[in-house]
Design a protein around this motif. Structure first.
Motif, PDB file in Angstrom:
ATOM      1  N   PHE B 193      18.222  40.196  12.368  1.00 32.53           N
ATOM      2  CA  PHE B 193      19.184  41.257  12.602  1.00 32.53           C
ATOM      3  C   PHE B 193      18.487  42.581  12.856  1.00 32.53           C
ATOM      4  O   PHE B 193      18.947  43.634  12.459  1.00 32.53           O
ATOM      5  CB  PHE B 193      20.159  41.365  11.408  1.00 32.53           C
ATOM      6  N   LYS B 194      17.353  42.486  13.520  1.00 32.63           N
ATOM      7  CA  LYS B 194      16.657  43.720  13.897  1.00 32.63           C
ATOM      8  C   LYS B 194      16.970  44.037  15.351  1.00 32.63           C
ATOM      9  O   LYS B 194      17.357  43.155  16.109  1.00 32.63           O
ATOM     10  CB  LYS B 194      15.145  43.542  13.737  1.00 32.63           C
ATOM     11  N   VAL B 195      16.774  45.268  15.678  1.00 31.96           N
ATOM     12  CA  VAL B 195      17.060  45.682  17.042  1.00 31.96           C
ATOM     13  C   VAL B 195      15.755  46.009  17.744  1.00 31.96           C
ATOM     14  O   VAL B 195      14.932  46.743  17.209  1.00 31.96           O
ATOM     15  CB  VAL B 195      17.985  46.919  17.041  1.00 31.96           C
ATOM     16  N   THR B 196      15.557  45.437  18.910  1.00 32.01           N
ATOM     17  CA  THR B 196      14.304  45.711  19.603  1.00 32.01           C
ATOM     18  C   THR B 196      14.479  46.643  20.796  1.00 32.01           C
ATOM     19  O   THR B 196      13.525  47.181  21.289  1.00 32.01           O
ATOM     20  CB  THR B 196      13.618  44.395  20.014  1.00 32.01           C
ATOM     21  N   LEU B 197      15.709  46.810  21.252  1.00 31.93           N
ATOM     22  CA  LEU B 197      15.925  47.719  22.382  1.00 31.93           C
ATOM     23  C   LEU B 197      17.339  48.278  22.347  1.00 31.93           C
ATOM     24  O   LEU B 197      18.296  47.555  22.100  1.00 31.93           O
ATOM     25  CB  LEU B 197      15.730  46.959  23.701  1.00 31.93           C
ATOM     26  N   VAL B 198      17.437  49.558  22.545  1.00 34.41           N
ATOM     27  CA  VAL B 198      18.744  50.158  22.810  1.00 34.41           C
ATOM     28  C   VAL B 198      18.574  51.008  24.052  1.00 34.41           C
ATOM     29  O   VAL B 198      17.696  51.865  24.095  1.00 34.41           O
ATOM     30  CB  VAL B 198      19.235  51.040  21.645  1.00 34.41           C
ATOM     31  N   ALA B 199      19.353  50.727  25.059  1.00 36.53           N
ATOM     32  CA  ALA B 199      19.255  51.518  26.285  1.00 36.53           C
ATOM     33  C   ALA B 199      20.605  52.142  26.565  1.00 36.53           C
ATOM     34  O   ALA B 199      21.640  51.491  26.450  1.00 36.53           O
ATOM     35  CB  ALA B 199      18.838  50.628  27.456  1.00 36.53           C
ATOM     36  N   MET B 200      20.587  53.413  26.882  1.00 34.38           N
ATOM     37  CA  MET B 200      21.844  54.104  27.150  1.00 34.38           C
ATOM     38  C   MET B 200      21.613  55.072  28.294  1.00 34.38           C
ATOM     39  O   MET B 200      20.714  55.898  28.244  1.00 34.38           O
ATOM     40  CB  MET B 200      22.295  54.831  25.892  1.00 34.38           C
ATOM     41  N   GLU B 201      22.420  54.948  29.311  1.00 30.68           N
ATOM     42  CA  GLU B 201      22.251  55.853  30.458  1.00 30.68           C
ATOM     43  C   GLU B 201      23.411  56.828  30.586  1.00 30.68           C
ATOM     44  O   GLU B 201      23.372  57.751  31.376  1.00 30.68           O
ATOM     45  CB  GLU B 201      22.135  55.036  31.744  1.00 30.68           C
ATOM     46  N   THR B 202      24.457  56.594  29.830  1.00 31.83           N
ATOM     47  CA  THR B 202      25.602  57.491  29.884  1.00 31.83           C
ATOM     48  C   THR B 202      25.730  58.187  28.541  1.00 31.83           C
ATOM     49  O   THR B 202      25.058  57.811  27.586  1.00 31.83           O
ATOM     50  CB  THR B 202      26.896  56.704  30.156  1.00 31.83           C
ATOM     51  N   ARG B 203      26.589  59.155  28.476  1.00 30.44           N
ATOM     52  CA  ARG B 203      26.758  59.865  27.203  1.00 30.44           C
ATOM     53  C   ARG B 203      27.818  59.160  26.369  1.00 30.44           C
ATOM     54  O   ARG B 203      28.915  58.903  26.839  1.00 30.44           O
ATOM     55  CB  ARG B 203      27.166  61.304  27.459  1.00 30.44           C
ATOM     56  N   LEU B 204      27.457  58.878  25.165  1.00 30.88           N
ATOM     57  CA  LEU B 204      28.370  58.170  24.280  1.00 30.88           C
ATOM     58  C   LEU B 204      28.562  59.027  23.040  1.00 30.88           C
ATOM     59  O   LEU B 204      27.602  59.611  22.532  1.00 30.88           O
ATOM     60  CB  LEU B 204      27.748  56.816  23.910  1.00 30.88           C
ATOM     61  N   HIS B 205      29.787  59.095  22.584  1.00 34.19           N
ATOM     62  CA  HIS B 205      30.044  59.946  21.421  1.00 34.19           C
ATOM     63  C   HIS B 205      29.315  59.410  20.199  1.00 34.19           C
ATOM     64  O   HIS B 205      29.288  58.210  19.952  1.00 34.19           O
ATOM     65  CB  HIS B 205      31.544  59.996  21.138  1.00 34.19           C
ATOM     66  N   VAL B 206      28.741  60.320  19.457  1.00 35.39           N
ATOM     67  CA  VAL B 206      27.856  59.919  18.362  1.00 35.39           C
ATOM     68  C   VAL B 206      28.590  59.089  17.310  1.00 35.39           C
ATOM     69  O   VAL B 206      28.019  58.194  16.685  1.00 35.39           O
ATOM     70  CB  VAL B 206      27.184  61.179  17.754  1.00 35.39           C
ATOM     71  N   GLU B 207      29.877  59.349  17.154  1.00 31.30           N
ATOM     72  CA  GLU B 207      30.615  58.605  16.129  1.00 31.30           C
ATOM     73  C   GLU B 207      30.841  57.153  16.519  1.00 31.30           C
ATOM     74  O   GLU B 207      31.196  56.324  15.703  1.00 31.30           O
ATOM     75  CB  GLU B 207      31.977  59.270  15.890  1.00 31.30           C
TER      76      GLU B 207
END
Lengths: 995, 267
Positions: B193-207
């Motif tokens: 349950f580990k995360v090896t990649l998070v990719a985000m190209e758009t703006r996402l609300h922090v909540e």
């Protein structure tokens, strides 16, 4: 934790689960699009207590349907097709239509595709509490999903899908309720297809589905009478949806500019500013020199994409086709509320055909039996000389939004509704539409192609929340093009280095400041201004002379000493033109240090001034006049009220009070003389806003401005000074003197007012000259109604032209006159702190008395003309801005005053329309429209409307122009654009809330 | 008109008939291709990605070899007909290079490169069809291809996109949804349950981020099950094939390790 699953899609039936289509982009590129579709068996039917379906949303359809129908004797639901919603939305929305509705996804998507506003209404319908509507997602249910077949039109495919879903409902109901043995078979509930498409009905019958037309269905309902009224006429025999046709031109092409220019030269075409009509968006006019009356433009095609303010070329029709202007209020928002922002390919669709037909009807209605006298030259716009587009303050129209989801990043095409009623809606592409709702935004128009019904624009920036003071203030300034940036460094560098420490240097002969200046520090000079005035630019004095005459002086702040020609400060002031006064803000023409300090003739300090000193006979005739640069020390700064009190107080007998009394007695005589010469006493609705405190600036109340004797005192002397200065500079500089004139209004402007007065009150006005007009206006009295005279004066004022600055060498000597003041020559000299024309007049006067040489620019006619053009425009804009600001605050005050923002006031009817009346509330200084939804009788010749009494007694009341009525005023928010609108409803003589 | 599609309608259905937390149809093909040491083809709905793995083998460019571990190289090729609008992308295209670098970074900590010093593992990603979720599909296919090549990894890597419509999270976005919604791609290790990649190209609300991460992690587990099933089935076939031909030679080594790892997972 939520359950996450993988949906399986059988690859074999790719035909059903995949959709392939081609799409043409805006650039004309063809793209192949492949979409998949997951079919499921858990789409709920929405029937309560259905044994087969489960749903996490509460089912809304009653198990047995409805049985209230005369011909359909079994329990049933209706399944309306798309056209029913497109054409009969009013019917479906009626609370009397209670049959449970099965709304198919196919239908919903088609409505969405065809018209977003209708789709939004449909969504509201689904969520309405008193409606029983179930949305059945037939396209996702495996049994009811349909695939478009080879050669089948999308429309036929949808119809087939609707039939299939209806059939499915019927089998589903029978499966869910299997007949129990030994019991009589329960009556079977059926889904009935509701469609006006004959072919679709026939096919349905062939497939064993019950189908019925809307009219037939309604006829069988209990409240059929009321519901049949709501039935739209176009529903009768609707044609299947047309396939997207190639875009065709909605407007005629403009002529090439060379042809236009040649046409204007040959007087075949006429050039002028396009003015939109604020009451009727289908009407506009162009003032051209060739005709006395403006050229009327009727209908969209004839207005041909002109926007208020554009300079256009007009072709005038032969006289047999001339028409009279309309007498109906046509609001584009209500007329075109179902128009779709993204209409690009699908103009001329069925759903807006109704609106178009209505538009045509309105345009043609004008034709019918109107007086020949009212006919105006009528024409059409054939060419564009110059577009005068700027940025417009708008609101986003909520209904044109496809998705109000705040996280949506998709590009949407929406409508922006300009604040000004004179402008058409602007089509706008934006990716941030949801966040812009409820904000004031700035929009620029980019183009208006002849294939597009609306102009296209782009978003510039957001100004802030609607009704927040900052946003309103800024939008007001932008809307009226008022420059409001803070002064730049280069400009501030032109101020005296000493800053606010600057003082008049001590008197000495070798000081350049005192050269040629007269020392008037000993005179008893005082200033009289409105309360809270900081930029005091005039002061007065008067004293008896030994020879029995009286010396009176007007002292004006010597702005031209500080604002030298050809400096950055001078050019900035020239471009600003005037100081703009808003209710809660003042936008200065000159930096504050000058305006409110160094130039301002504050009491008890020495200030530089430009003085005009007359020797007047006791009868107030001018014996002699001198102009001089001077140094004064004002003894007191009065408010109008304080000066009035001091004058009236018999115990005060000091010299200052005496000089006020002296001034006053002279002013009265001056006024008398002016009135005798034929000056007009005009009236404009002026109100005063009381602010709570300077910080919060919440308006507390509105009251009409009161005029005191001292107001008139100051006014008379200012007029006298202006006239004297005008004479002097015109003498010295006959080619370039800065003057002000007021052209006599063309008599046709008064035709309407004369006619109304004659017919309604039996009064007549003589407009042959200003003196005659003034005299006849004095006779327009209604003994029972003291305010009537003011009303007539206000209306007369509106018939006149506005005064303007001009360069004396540019126009004929015979047109110098000031009509309103009945003076042969006039200029503005007395407020150089807040008006740029006065600064120019100061410079010219200084040169005229050989105080200083005239700057070469003021010898150039073209320069003076150019500057005065800007000043005239700024002046007009500033007036409109302050009026708009007052209006906004009146709205706020209304809200604050009455409970729930409802106020009842007396009002006068000033205009009647076919479907409403225009009223003027003198107490608040606002005008408003009272619209009648129901049919009323309108008598254009006698300017009255006959309104039925809503209590059903059949009695009627006639309301005509000049009648006093009671209106209820409230500020309501337009739900779509979020802008506050003053809404007026008639209370007396009849209550119009139900009309 | 494509813009006229509702992303999530009032009935809770997305434009293709799925609900919020439903992933698209996944098919996995692990049959060997050509000379590749391991290969996998995966489809997420209409997105189709093929990955071939070569190695560990001697590095093509000597200069790049690392003395203590294997070099991981990723090359991505997108066929011009993979999207509706035909568009040729060069190998030097920035988007493609970025995608390759992302895949490389994702796998570098997972692949046990230290077992193969001075060698190279080459991953070739070929995108055949695109309909959203290109990066997750590439990562999932790479995981499977590495597995079939018998390269030791500490865990599966499963990736999925999660978007947010208003406040509702949506899993496994199509192109249509990706264009409209802020979204992030999460690659996780389902067992740890580990995360090896998070990719985000758009703006996402922090909540919304933590909720998205959690749901994407859960979805990773579901994907893991699906991928494991495919790998097991393949292994079973191989074992059967080996049973039929009872010559156990040097080739079996890789397969054995493959099976080992799988059993390891089941415990």
């Amino acid at each position: 934790m939520v359950e996450i699953t993988i949906r399986k899609r059988p690859r074999e039936d790719a035909a059903v689960t995949q959709r392939k289509f081609f799409k043409k982009t805006a650039r004309g590129k063809v793209i192949k699009v492949l979409r998949e579709r997951y079919l499921r068996d858990d789409v709920s039917c929405g029937i309560q207590r259905c044994g087969l379906c489960t749903s996490d949303v509460e089912a809304t359809l009653p198990p047995l349907g409805t049985q209230d129908h005369k011909t359909l004797l079994f329990g049933h639901y209706v399944v309306p097709d798309t056209n029913v919603f497109l054409a009969q939305m009013d019917l479906m929305e009626s609370p009397l239509f209670t049959t449970p509705i099965i709304l198919l996804q196919t239908v919903m998507e088609e409505v969405r595709h065809r018209s977003l506003p209708l789709f939004n209404r449909l969504k509201a319908l689904v969520n309405a509490d008193d409606k029983r509507v179930w949305v059945f997602y037939n396209e996702y249910r495996s049994e009811t999903a349909v695939v478009r077949e080879e050669g089948e039109s999308p429309n036929d495919r949808n119809d087939r899908g609707i039939r299939k879903a209806t059939a499915w409902y019927n089998t589903h109901i029978s499966l869910a309720r299997p007949p129990v043995r030994n019991q009589s078979k329960p009556p079977v509930t059926t889904a009935v297809l509701l469609t006006d498409d004959v072919a679709n009905r026939q096919r349905a019958e062939a497939e064993g589905i019950k189908a019925i037309s809307v009219r037939r269905y309604i006829e069988g309902l209990k409240e059929s009478n009321q519901l049949l009224d709501l039935l739209s006429a176009m529903g009768e025999d609707i044609e299947p949806t047309r396939a997207a046709a190639p875009r065709h031109a909605l407007y005629p092409e403009y002529l090439p500019s060379a042809t236009v220019l040649a046409g204007i030269k040959a007087s075949q075409l006429h050039q002028g500013h396009f003015n939109a009509n604020q009451y009727n968006y289908l009407e506009g006019s162009v003032n051209v020199p060739a005709f006395e009356k403006p050229v009327l433009l009727l209908g969209r095609e004839n207005m041909n994409r002109a926007i208020n303010g554009d300079i256009v070329a007009v072709e005038v029709f032969p006289e047999s086709e001339w028409k009279a202007p309309g007498d109906e209020v046509v609001d584009q928002e209500t007329m075109l509320k179902n128009d779709d922002a993204e209409d690009s390919e699908e103009d001329e669709r069925d759903d807006d055909a109704a609106a178009k037909a209505e538009e045509r009807r309105i345009v043609q209605a004008q034709n019918a039996k109107r007086l020949a006298a009212e006919k105006q030259p009528t024409g059409r716009i054939v060419g564009m000389v110059k577009r005068n587009w700027r940025s417009y303050v708008c609101h986003i129209d909520r209904t044109s939004l496809q998705s109000s989801n705040p996280t949506s990043l998709s590009q949407q095409t929406v409508f922006a509704t300009p604040v000004s009623r004179l402008l058409p809606r602007i089509r706008l592409r934006t990716r941030q539409a949801p966040t812009l709702i409820g904000q004031k935004i700035l929009v620029t128009i980019d183009r208006w192609d002849n294939t597009s019904r609306y102009p296209e624009g782009h978003f510039v920036r957001a100004l802030g929340k609607v009704e927040s003071k900052e946003a309103e203030q800024e939008s007001l300034l932008l809307e009226f093009d008022v420059p409001f940036r803070p002064f730049g460094k280069a400009i501030l560098d032109c101020l005296p280095k000493e800053g606010d420490k600057w003082v008049v240097p001590p008197k000495s002969d070798d000081n350049p400041e005192w050269k040629d200046r007269t020392d008037l520090r000993d005179l008893l000079i005082c200033s009289i201004d409105p309360p809270g005035c900081q930029d005091i630019d005039d002061a007065l004095h008067a004293r008896p002379l030994p020879n029995g005459n009286i010396e009176a002086g007007v002292h004006i702040a010597d702005v031209s000493r500080f604002v030298l020609a050809d400096t950055p400060m001078d050019s900035e002031a020239a471009s600003r033109g005037t100081t703009v006064y808003l209710v809660d803000k003042r936008i200065d023409m000159l930096p504050e240090l000058l305006g409110t300090n160094l130039c301002s003739l504050r009491p008890h300090v020495e200030r530089l001034a430009f003085s005009v000193i007359w020797e007047l006979s006791p009868e107030a005739e001018i014996v002699g006049v001198r102009f001089m640069k001077s140094v004064i020390a004002s003894k007191e700064a009065f408010t109008y009220e304080a000066a009035q009190l001091r004058k009236d107080d018999p115990n005060m007998n000091d010299d200052l009070t005496k000089s006020i009394r002296l001034l006053n007695s002279l002013a009265i005589k001056l006024k008398e003389g002016r009135m005798k010469a034929g000056a007009l006493n005009l009236a404009s609705p002026e109100v005063k806003i009381h602010l709570d405190s300077a910080e919060s600036s919440d308006p507390v109340d509105v009251e009409q401005k009161q005029l005191l004797e001292t107001n008139s005192l100051v006014e008379e002397f200012m007029l006298l000074a202006n006239i004297s200065v005008a004479r002097k500079i015109q003498e010295t500089f006959p080619q370039t003197a800065v003057l002000r004139r007021h052209m006599p209004p063309p008599p046709v402007n008064f035709d309407k007012l004369k006619d109304v007065l004659l017919k309604r009150k039996g009064l007549s006005v003589d407009v042959s000259s200003s003196a005659n007009l003034a005299a006849s206006l004095d006779k327009c009295i209604d003994p029972s109604e003291p305010a009537f005279n003011t009303l007539v004066r206000i209306m007369a004022t509106r018939c006149m032209l506005s005064a303007e600055y001009f360069c004396s060498g540019s126009v004929g000597r015979d047109t110098f006159g000031h009509y309103g003041l009945a003076s042969p020559i006039y200029t503005h000299f007395t407020s150089p702190i807040r008006r740029y024309a006065d600064v120019l007049a100061h410079r010219q006067l200084a040169a005229a008395i050989s105080y200083s040489p005239l700057h070469p620019s003021l010898h150039s006619k073209s320069y003076v003309e150019r500057v005065l053009d800007t000043v005239n425009r700024r002046h007009r804009m500033a007036q409109m801005a302050s009026r708009a600001s007052v209006e906004f605050y009146v709205g706020l005050a209304l809200k604050a005053r009455g409970k729930a923002g409802v106020v009842t006031e007396d009002a006068f009817v000033i205009r009647t329309f076919r479907n409403g009346i225009n009223v003027f509330v003198s107490k608040l200084g606002i005008e408003g429209l009272v619209m009648f939804k129901r049919e009323i009788q309108f008598d254009a010749e006698n300017y009255c409307v006959t309104v039925p009494n809503p209590d059903g007694s059949g009695r009627t009341s006639t309301i005509s122009v000049f009648d006093k009525v009671k209106v209820q005023i409230e500020v309501e928010k337009d739900p779509n654009t979020q802008r506050g609108k003053v809404k007026m409803t008639l209370l007396e003589p009849v209550n119009s809330s139900t009309l | 008109m494509s813009s006229r599609v509702e992303i999530l309608n009032d009935g809770g259905y997305r434009s293709d008939g799925r609900r919020q937390y439903e992933l698209r149809d996944i098919t996995i093909d692990l049959s060997p291709r050509g000379t590749a040491d391991g290969s996998a083809m995966i489809t997420h709905g209409l997105t189709e990605v093929m990955v071939d793995v070569f190695g560990p083998r001697e590095a093509k460019l000597r200069g790049q070899t690392l003395h203590d571990r294997a070099l991981l190289t990723v090359e991505v090729g997108i066929v011009p007909f993979s999207t509706g609008e035909r568009r040729k992308r060069n190998r030097g295209d920035k988007r493609i290079l970025e995608l390759a670098a992302t895949i490389k970074q994702t796998f570098e900590p997972i692949v046990q490169t230290n077992l193969y010093p001075r060698s190279e593992i080459s991953i070739f990603v070929s995108v055949l069809q695109q309909d959203g979720g290109l990066l997750p599909a590439s990562i999932n296919a790479t995981t499977l291809a590495l597995l079939t090549a018998g390269i030791p990894m500490t865990d599966y890597v499963t990736a999925i996109t999660c978007g947010v419509h208003s406040t509702a999270p949506l899993l496994d976005l199509t192109t249509l949804e990706e264009n409209d919604l802020p979204h992030l791609t999460v690659a996780s290790l389902p067992r740890t349950f580990k995360v090896t990649l998070v990719a985000m190209e758009t703006r996402l609300h922090v909540e919304r981020v933590s909720e998205c991460m959690k749901i994407a992690g859960e979805a990773g587990k579901v994907l893991h099950q699906e991928m494991k099933r495919a790998v097991e089935a393949r292994t079973k076939r191989l074992v059967q094939a080996m049973d039929m031909a009872p010559r156990i030679g040097g080739v079996g080594g890789g397969v054995d390790r493959d099976v080992d790892m799988d059993e390891d997972n089941q415990t």
